[in-house]
Design a protein around this motif. Structure first.
Motif, PDB file in Angstrom:
ATOM      1  N   ARG B  25       0.664  -1.145  -0.185  1.00 15.66           N
ATOM      2  CA  ARG B  25      -0.124  -0.087  -0.117  1.00 15.66           C
ATOM      3  C   ARG B  25       0.836   1.451   0.167  1.00 15.66           C
ATOM      4  O   ARG B  25       0.564   2.179  -0.891  1.00 15.66           O
ATOM      5  CB  ARG B  25      -0.941  -0.039   1.313  1.00 15.66           C
ATOM      6  CG  ARG B  25      -1.893  -1.028   1.301  1.00 15.66           C
ATOM      7  CD  ARG B  25      -3.085  -0.584   2.169  1.00 15.66           C
ATOM      8  NE  ARG B  25      -2.649  -0.294   3.204  1.00 15.66           N
ATOM      9  CZ  ARG B  25      -2.770  -1.406   4.271  1.00 15.66           C
ATOM     10  NH1 ARG B  25      -2.828  -2.580   3.807  1.00 15.66           N
ATOM     11  NH2 ARG B  25      -2.112  -1.006   5.551  1.00 15.66           N
ATOM     12  N   GLY B  28       2.365   1.886  -3.070  1.00 20.22           N
ATOM     13  CA  GLY B  28       1.260   2.366  -4.379  1.00 20.22           C
ATOM     14  C   GLY B  28       0.960   0.996  -5.251  1.00 20.22           C
ATOM     15  O   GLY B  28       0.473   1.426  -6.135  1.00 20.22           O
ATOM     16  N   ARG B  31      -4.335  -1.084  -2.761  1.00 18.18           N
ATOM     17  CA  ARG B  31      -5.035  -0.311  -1.591  1.00 18.18           C
ATOM     18  C   ARG B  31      -5.541  -1.348  -0.610  1.00 18.18           C
ATOM     19  O   ARG B  31      -6.227  -0.825   0.325  1.00 18.18           O
ATOM     20  CB  ARG B  31      -5.925   0.684  -2.028  1.00 18.18           C
ATOM     21  CG  ARG B  31      -5.306   2.153  -2.715  1.00 18.18           C
ATOM     22  CD  ARG B  31      -6.423   3.073  -3.071  1.00 18.18           C
ATOM     23  NE  ARG B  31      -7.322   2.426  -4.019  1.00 18.18           N
ATOM     24  CZ  ARG B  31      -7.024   2.143  -5.470  1.00 18.18           C
ATOM     25  NH1 ARG B  31      -5.879   2.627  -5.783  1.00 18.18           N
ATOM     26  NH2 ARG B  31      -8.049   1.631  -6.238  1.00 18.18           N
ATOM     27  N   MET B  32      -5.396  -2.573  -0.885  1.00 25.62           N
ATOM     28  CA  MET B  32      -6.049  -3.787  -0.095  1.00 25.62           C
ATOM     29  C   MET B  32      -5.508  -3.722   1.368  1.00 25.62           C
ATOM     30  O   MET B  32      -4.287  -3.970   1.323  1.00 25.62           O
ATOM     31  CB  MET B  32      -6.169  -4.863  -0.877  1.00 25.62           C
ATOM     32  CG  MET B  32      -6.965  -5.819   0.049  1.00 25.62           C
ATOM     33  SD  MET B  32      -7.656  -7.283  -1.082  1.00 25.62           S
ATOM     34  CE  MET B  32      -6.357  -8.625  -0.375  1.00 25.62           C
ATOM     35  N   GLY B  33      -6.141  -3.683   2.442  1.00 29.21           N
ATOM     36  CA  GLY B  33      -6.008  -3.716   3.498  1.00 29.21           C
ATOM     37  C   GLY B  33      -6.863  -4.496   4.384  1.00 29.21           C
ATOM     38  O   GLY B  33      -7.772  -3.848   4.806  1.00 29.21           O
ATOM     39  N   LEU B 122     -18.176   1.615   1.675  1.00 36.18           N
ATOM     40  CA  LEU B 122     -16.783   1.182   1.483  1.00 36.18           C
ATOM     41  C   LEU B 122     -16.819   0.489   0.013  1.00 36.18           C
ATOM     42  O   LEU B 122     -17.580  -0.173  -0.225  1.00 36.18           O
ATOM     43  CB  LEU B 122     -16.486   0.235   2.458  1.00 36.18           C
ATOM     44  CG  LEU B 122     -15.040   0.035   2.790  1.00 36.18           C
ATOM     45  CD1 LEU B 122     -14.352   1.391   3.060  1.00 36.18           C
ATOM     46  CD2 LEU B 122     -14.638  -1.350   3.698  1.00 36.18           C
ATOM     47  N   GLN B 123     -15.769   0.766  -0.591  1.00 33.69           N
ATOM     48  CA  GLN B 123     -15.491   0.450  -2.018  1.00 33.69           C
ATOM     49  C   GLN B 123     -15.590  -1.096  -2.030  1.00 33.69           C
ATOM     50  O   GLN B 123     -14.699  -1.653  -1.288  1.00 33.69           O
ATOM     51  CB  GLN B 123     -14.369   1.219  -2.519  1.00 33.69           C
ATOM     52  CG  GLN B 123     -14.106   0.688  -4.006  1.00 33.69           C
ATOM     53  CD  GLN B 123     -12.702   1.166  -4.470  1.00 33.69           C
ATOM     54  OE1 GLN B 123     -11.880   1.263  -3.656  1.00 33.69           O
ATOM     55  NE2 GLN B 123     -12.574   1.166  -5.625  1.00 33.69           N
ATOM     56  N   PRO B 124     -16.374  -1.770  -2.973  1.00 31.73           N
ATOM     57  CA  PRO B 124     -16.087  -3.313  -2.958  1.00 31.73           C
ATOM     58  C   PRO B 124     -15.046  -3.681  -3.685  1.00 31.73           C
ATOM     59  O   PRO B 124     -14.444  -2.946  -4.295  1.00 31.73           O
ATOM     60  CB  PRO B 124     -17.401  -3.724  -3.566  1.00 31.73           C
ATOM     61  CG  PRO B 124     -17.840  -2.499  -4.300  1.00 31.73           C
ATOM     62  CD  PRO B 124     -17.470  -1.485  -3.654  1.00 31.73           C
ATOM     63  N   LEU B 130      -9.423  -6.272  -7.844  1.00 32.76           N
ATOM     64  CA  LEU B 130      -8.843  -5.070  -8.779  1.00 32.76           C
ATOM     65  C   LEU B 130      -9.306  -3.816  -8.446  1.00 32.76           C
ATOM     66  O   LEU B 130      -8.592  -2.736  -8.983  1.00 32.76           O
ATOM     67  CB  LEU B 130      -9.151  -5.841 -10.314  1.00 32.76           C
ATOM     68  CG  LEU B 130      -8.373  -6.751 -10.860  1.00 32.76           C
ATOM     69  CD1 LEU B 130      -8.834  -7.307 -12.136  1.00 32.76           C
ATOM     70  CD2 LEU B 130      -6.804  -6.280 -11.114  1.00 32.76           C
ATOM     71  N   HIS B 131     -10.442  -3.588  -7.783  1.00 35.19           N
ATOM     72  CA  HIS B 131     -10.965  -2.144  -7.486  1.00 35.19           C
ATOM     73  C   HIS B 131      -9.690  -1.507  -6.491  1.00 35.19           C
ATOM     74  O   HIS B 131      -9.749  -0.466  -6.357  1.00 35.19           O
ATOM     75  CB  HIS B 131     -12.201  -2.242  -6.913  1.00 35.19           C
ATOM     76  CG  HIS B 131     -13.232  -2.427  -8.099  1.00 35.19           C
ATOM     77  ND1 HIS B 131     -14.699  -2.523  -7.594  1.00 35.19           N
ATOM     78  CD2 HIS B 131     -13.260  -2.736  -9.097  1.00 35.19           C
ATOM     79  CE1 HIS B 131     -15.438  -2.656  -8.505  1.00 35.19           C
ATOM     80  NE2 HIS B 131     -14.887  -2.903  -9.576  1.00 35.19           N
ATOM     81  N   TYR B 132      -9.286  -2.328  -5.825  1.00 36.09           N
ATOM     82  CA  TYR B 132      -7.812  -1.955  -5.129  1.00 36.09           C
ATOM     83  C   TYR B 132      -6.800  -1.668  -5.405  1.00 36.09           C
ATOM     84  O   TYR B 132      -5.618  -1.632  -4.797  1.00 36.09           O
ATOM     85  CB  TYR B 132      -7.991  -2.798  -3.790  1.00 36.09           C
ATOM     86  CG  TYR B 132      -9.363  -2.925  -2.915  1.00 36.09           C
ATOM     87  CD1 TYR B 132     -10.307  -2.061  -3.193  1.00 36.09           C
ATOM     88  CD2 TYR B 132      -9.563  -4.010  -2.106  1.00 36.09           C
ATOM     89  CE1 TYR B 132     -11.465  -2.224  -2.359  1.00 36.09           C
ATOM     90  CE2 TYR B 132     -10.407  -4.092  -1.513  1.00 36.09           C
ATOM     91  CZ  TYR B 132     -11.616  -3.184  -1.537  1.00 36.09           C
ATOM     92  OH  TYR B 132     -12.660  -3.456  -0.942  1.00 36.09           O
ATOM     93  N   GLY B 133      -6.676  -1.744  -6.854  1.00 38.37           N
ATOM     94  CA  GLY B 133      -5.334  -1.601  -7.698  1.00 38.37           C
ATOM     95  C   GLY B 133      -5.262  -2.544  -8.563  1.00 38.37           C
ATOM     96  O   GLY B 133      -5.439  -3.838  -8.118  1.00 38.37           O
ATOM     97  N   ARG B 134      -4.473  -2.230  -9.437  1.00 43.58           N
ATOM     98  CA  ARG B 134      -4.159  -3.383 -10.750  1.00 43.58           C
ATOM     99  C   ARG B 134      -3.119  -4.467 -10.065  1.00 43.58           C
ATOM    100  O   ARG B 134      -3.276  -5.680 -10.545  1.00 43.58           O
ATOM    101  CB  ARG B 134      -3.699  -2.928 -11.795  1.00 43.58           C
ATOM    102  CG  ARG B 134      -4.679  -2.135 -12.460  1.00 43.58           C
ATOM    103  CD  ARG B 134      -4.218  -1.621 -13.999  1.00 43.58           C
ATOM    104  NE  ARG B 134      -5.090  -0.667 -14.518  1.00 43.58           N
ATOM    105  CZ  ARG B 134      -5.166   0.608 -14.477  1.00 43.58           C
ATOM    106  NH1 ARG B 134      -4.259   1.383 -13.729  1.00 43.58           N
ATOM    107  NH2 ARG B 134      -6.132   1.444 -15.116  1.00 43.58           N
TER     108      ARG B 134
END
Lengths: 627, 160
Positions: B25, B28, B31-33, B122-124, B130-134
Motif C-alpha cells: 500500500r 502504491g 490499496r487492499m488492507g 466502502l468500495q467493494p 482489482l478495484h483496490y489497484g491493478r
C-alpha cells in the motif's frame, strides 16, 4: 445531451479565484465556475487540476451555465463555503463549492473519504442548461490517466497508487480517449444536482453518497466553519475583514501537524511573463512570530499552540541550525524542480516545484522562532526541559553566526550581505531568550547572550543607520532602504516613536510606497530581472508603523485603501501592481492575511477613544501587549 | 500437531504477510488492507478500525495456520516449497472466493449493483480485488506464498 465545453480555456486573473479547502489541501475556484487548481491529498502533493498553470494540460473541473450573462459570488457568512451565482437569459443557477469538514464526533461515527470536493448545482429560477466537465490530470499532468466507469460506484481514475472517484447524480459520459468526463444537464427551478470528487491513497475508497447525504455534508461544513469563526474574540474595527482573513489562514493550516503553508499554489508569477515564480506550498519560519501574534490576538490559542508545536518539532531536525522553510511535516529536503511541460500562468515560466531557498542562510529566522516562543509563554504556555535546552542551543547559534552575511528575509539569489534586519532579529532572538530566562522558562548561564545582544545593537546603530539618509538602511554601510526596516519597531528592537524610527518610516514610505502599497525593495540586485509588484504584507506593516508613530487617522486611511485591494471575496495575493491593482504572485497568501489581522489589532489598540477610556499609560500598555 | 511451533510460526507468518501488504500500500501497488476491511466491519471510526482490524487479522492468520499444520502432519513433512504451494492455493481462494463474498458480509461495504448508500460506503473489492489497484492480485498471491513458505520452512512436525 452532450456538453460542448471546449477542451481548453482562457486563464483568469489571479484575483478572479476564490479558495475552498479542508485544512489538508485547497482548491482554487474561478469566477467562471472552473476549479483550476487542486493538489491531493495535501497542499504540496502533485496537482490533479492544474489549469491554473496550463489551461490545456493541467486539468480542471468546470461547471458552466450556458448563456451566462453575469456571475457573482460570496462565501456563506463566516464560512469557507463558496457560493457562485450565474445569471443567464433563461434562468439563474447557484453553484456551491466546498470540501466537507466535520468535527471529531462525526468522524468517529461514520466513514468518510480521505478528502472530497463537493459541488452543488441548483437552479433557483427559470430553466437552464448546465455543462459539466471533469478532466483530472494527476501528477501535474505528467501521468497518463484513464477514467473507468464503475457503474453505480462512479467513475474512477487511478494514478501513482492514488484513486480518484468521481460521482454525480447527473449523466456524465467519458470522452473518446477516456481522459475526461462531460455532460449537459437541463435544470428547472428547484432542481439540484451534485458532483463529487473524492480521493484515497492507502485503503479501499469510501464512496461519497449524493442527494440528501450530500446536503447534510454541506450543512455540517457550514456549521463547522461558523463554529470556528464564532471563536474569534476580536471586536474591534474592520471585524468582517479580520474574520475573513482568519478563515483564510485556517484554510491554509494543515490540521494533522498544525503547520500553516504560505499559500496553496506554486508559480503564480510576481511579474506576469517573468521568472519570479516560486513554490509557496511550504511553511516559512519567517512567518512564525507574526502568525502566532495574529492567532493569539484573535483568541485562537489552540491553533497558535498547534503551530508552535509544529515549529518546535520541525526545527529539531536541523537543530541547532534553522532552515528557512519546511514542509507540513517538517521535512527539510525540498529540491527545486522545473516543470518544463507546463506553459505557466500567462506564459510565466518556469513553473517550479520545491524550493531551493532551503539552502539559504536567513539569520532573522532565529529571532522569529524565539519571539514566537516568547509569545507562546506570554499566552500562558509552558516549555518542557528539552524545548528549553533547544532554545538555548538556538541562542548559541546566534552568538556564533550573527556576524556572518546572509541572504536575508527576501531570499535574494545574488549573494550574501550584511542585512540590517537580519542583525536586528539576532538581537530579538537573544533579547527574547533573556526574557525567557528572566521568567524562569530557560536555565543556564546567559551572560554571553547579554553581551552579544549589546554588541549587535552597537553594530546596527553604527553600520545599519545612515546619518546622511537619516534612516536605518537595508544593508550595513549601504544607502538603500527596504520594507523589512518597518519591522524594527514592531519587533521592539526600536521604539516606533523614536526619532530614528520616525525618520526611517518616512524614508521607506517615500522611496518604496505607492498608492498605499509598499514595495519590498527597489534598485536592489536580487539575482533576477526587475519588475515585481508591491508586497502585500509590507503595506500592512506600514499601517502599523504609522499608527504606532501616532498617525492613527492616516493609518486607518491606508488600511482601508489596502483592504480595497482584496478581491470580491476578501482574499489577498502576495503582491499587487500598485497602479492597476492586479493581484500577483501566489494566491491566497497567508502572510498578507496575517498582516491584515495584525494591523487591525494594532489599530484597535491605538484607537483614540481608548486613551480617554483607559488613560495614556494603560493605552501604551495595551499597545505593547498587542505587539 | 506441534502447538508451540504452530503458535510461534503462525504468528510470525501472519506478521510478515501483514507487513508485506502494508508495504504494497505504501508503495502504491495496492490499496487492499485486510485490517481496515475487517475493522470497519466492527466500527466506522477509521483509527479504531485499523487497530481492531489488525488484532482480528492476526488472530485470523494464527487460526489459518492450523490447516497448514494439519496438512504438513498428514503428509509427514513440512518444507518451504510445500508451504509456498499451500500459500498459493490459499491466496487464490482469498482472491476468487473470499473477496467475492466480503460485500455480502460487510455491513459497511457498498454493493456493486446499487452503489453506495448512507450506511454502506466502502468500495467493494471487485473481481480479484482489482478495484483496490491493478497490483492487488499479484501482491496478495505473493504475500500468501511467503506466509505459507514461512510456515512450511519453519514449522516442526510433532514428535521431531
Amino acid at each position: 445531451m452532450t456538453s460542448d465545453v471546449p477542451r481548453t480555456a482562457h486563464q483568469q486573473a489571479i484575483g478572479d479565484y476564490a479558495v475552498i479547502g479542508n485544512c489538508r489541501t485547497a482548491a482554487l475556484v474561478g469566477l467562471d465556475g472552473s476549479i483550476d487548481w487542486l493538489c491531493v491529498p495535501r497542499f504540496d502533493s502533485p496537482s490533479i487540476f492544474g489549469a491554473l498553470l496550463d489551461a490545456s494540460r493541467g486539468g480542471r473541473c468546470l461547471v458552466r451555465v450556458a448563456g451566462t450573462n453575469a456571475s457573482t459570488r460570496r462565501y456563506l457568512a463566516n464560512t469557507n463555503v463558496l457560493e457562485t451565482t450565474f445569471v443567464s437569459q433563461s434562468g439563474t443557477v447557484r453553484l456551491t463549492d466546498l470540501m466537507p469538514v466535520t468535527d471529531e464526533t462525526h468522524q468517529r461515527t461514520r466513514l468518510a473519504p480521505d478528502g472530497e470536493l463537493l459541488r452543488t448545482i441548483e437552479c433557483i429560477a427559470g430553466d437552464v442548461d448546465v455543462d459539466v466537465l471533469c478532466e483530472p490530470r494527476p501528477d501535474y499532468g505528467r501521468s497518463a490517466v484513464r477514467i473507468d466507469d464503475r457503474g453505480p460506484l462512479g467513475f474512477v481514475a487511478e494514478a501513482q497508487g492514488q484513486l480518484v472517484v468521481i460521482r454525480a447524480d447527473a449523466p456524465l459520459t467519458r470522452d473518446a480517449d477516456g481522459r475526461g468526463l462531460r455532460g449537459r444537464l437541463r435544470l428547472r427551478q428547484g432542481e439540484r444536482r451534485y458532483v463529487s470528487l473524492s480521493w484515497t491513497a492507502a485503503h479501499p475508497a469510501v464512496l461519497p453518497v449524493l442527494g440528501a447525504e450530500a446536503a447534510a455534508r454541506v450543512a455540517e461544513s457550514v456549521a463547522w466553519w461558523r463554529h470556528w469563526a464564532d471563536r474569534c474574540r476580536y471586536e474591534g474595527p474592520y471585524r468582517s475583514e479580520v474574520v475573513r482573513s482568519a478563515l483564510a489562514l485556517k484554510l491554509m493550516s494543515y490540521a494533522p501537524s498544525g503547520a500553516i503553508v504560505a499559500a496553496p499554489t506554486t508559480s503564480l508569477p510576481e511579474q506576469i511573463g517573468g521568472p519570479r515564480n516560486w513554490d509557496y506550498r511550504y511553511c516559512w519560519l519567517r512567518d512564525a512570530s507574526m502568525t502566532l501574534r495574529g492567532l493569539s490576538g484573535l483568541g485562537y490559542a489552540d491553533e497558535g499552540c498547534a503551530f508552535l508545536s509544529w515549529l518546535l518539532h520541525a526545527t529539531r531536525l536541523t537543530w541547532p541550525e534553522l532552515q528557512i522553510l519546511y514542509d507540513v511535516f517538517g521535512e527539510t529536503h525540498l529540491p527545486e524542480l522545473e516543470l518544463d511541460h507546463l506553459d505557466g500562468y500567462a506564459a510565466s515560466r518556469p513553473v517550479r516545484i520545491g524550493n531551493d531557498a532551503t539552502g539559504q542562510l536567513q539569520l532573522d529566522v532565529y529571532g522569529e522562532v524565539l519571539d514566537a516562543v516568547w509569545r507562546f509563554v506570554r499566552m500562558g504556555g509552558r516549555l518542557d526541559r528539552a524545548t528549553a535546552r533547544m532554545l538555548v542551543g538556538l541562542g548559541g547559534t546566534v552568538v556564533r553566526r550573527w556576524r556572518e552575511p546572509d541572504e536575508g528575509i527576501w531570499e535574494i539569489r545574488s549573494g550574501r550581505r550584511h542585512h540590517t534586519f537580519s542583525k536586528a532579529m539576532c538581537w530579538v532572538a537573544l533579547d527574547r531568550l533573556l526574557a525567557l530566562h528572566a521568567g524562569g522558562h530557560v536555565r543556564g548561564a546567559v551572560g554571553h547572550f547579554e553581551r552579544e545582544r549589546e554588541a549587535i545593537r552597537a553594530e546596527i546603530e553604527t553600520r545599519g543607520y545612515n546619518a546622511a539618509l537619516d534612516s536605518y538602511v537595508a544593508t550595513f554601510d549601504g544607502g538603500d532602504v527596504d520594507a523589512s526596516l518597518l519591522l524594527l519597531g514592531l519587533y521592539r528592537y526600536a521604539d516606533p516613536q523614536s526619532a530614528r524610527m520616525r525618520s526611517t518610516f518616512s524614508r521607506v514610505h517615500e522611496r518604496l510606497g505607492r498608492n498605499a502599497m509598499m514595495y519590498r525593495y527597489l534598485d536592489t540586485d536580487d539575482g533576477l530581472p526587475p519588475g515585481e509588484g508591491a508586497f502585500g504584507i509590507a503595506g500592512f506593516w506600514a499601517v502599523e508603523c504609522r499608527a504606532l508613530g501616532g498617525d492613527v487617522a492616516g493609518a486607518r486611511r491606508d488600511f482601508e485603501a489596502l483592504c480595497g485591494r482584496a478581491n470580491d471575496v476578501g482574499l489577498f495575493a502576495e503582491e499587487y501592481d500598485p497602479d492597476t491593482g492586479a493581484a500577483l504572485g501566489n494566491f491566497p497568501q497567508a502572510f498578507t492575511h496575517v498582516g491584515l489581522i495584525n494591523a487591525a489589532l494594532t489599530l484597535a489598540a491605538c484607537e483614540p477613544g481608548r486613551e480617554a477610556a483607559a488613560g495614556s499609560t494603560r493605552r501604551q500598555q495595551m499597545i505593547t501587549e498587542t505587539l | 500437531m506441534n502447538i508451540g511451533s504452530l503458535a510461534l510460526w503462525g504468528f510470525v507468518a501472519t506478521i510478515v504477510l501483514t507487513t508485506l501488504m502494508a508495504a504494497s500500500r505504501a508503495l502504491g501497488y495496492s490499496r487492499m488492507g485486510m485490517p481496515f476491511i475487517l475493522g470497519t466491519m466492527l466500527t466506522p471510526n477509521r483509527d479504531r478500525a485499523m487497530a481492531v482490524g489488525f488484532v482480528v487479522h492476526v488472530i485470523n492468520g494464527w487460526f489459518l495456520a492450523v490447516p497448514y499444520a494439519l496438512a504438513f502432519e498428514s503428509l509427514g513433512r513440512a518444507t518451504w516449497w510445500l508451504g509456498a504451494a499451500a500459500g498459493l492455493l490459499h491466496g487464490l481462494f482469498v482472491l476468487l472466493v473470499g473477496l467475492s463474498i466480503v460485500p455480502g458480509l460487510h455491513p459497511r461495504m457498498a454493493s456493486e449493483h446499487h452503489g453506495p448508500e448512507p450506511t454502506r460506503q466502502l468500495q467493494p473489492p471487485g473481481f480479484l480485488g482489482l478495484h483496490y489497484g491493478r497490483g492487488t492480485p499479484l501482491v496478495t498471491l505473493a504475500a500468501h506464498v511467503v506466509y505459507g513458505a514461512i510456515l512450511g520452512g519453519l514449522y516442526r512436525l510433532a514428535g521431531q
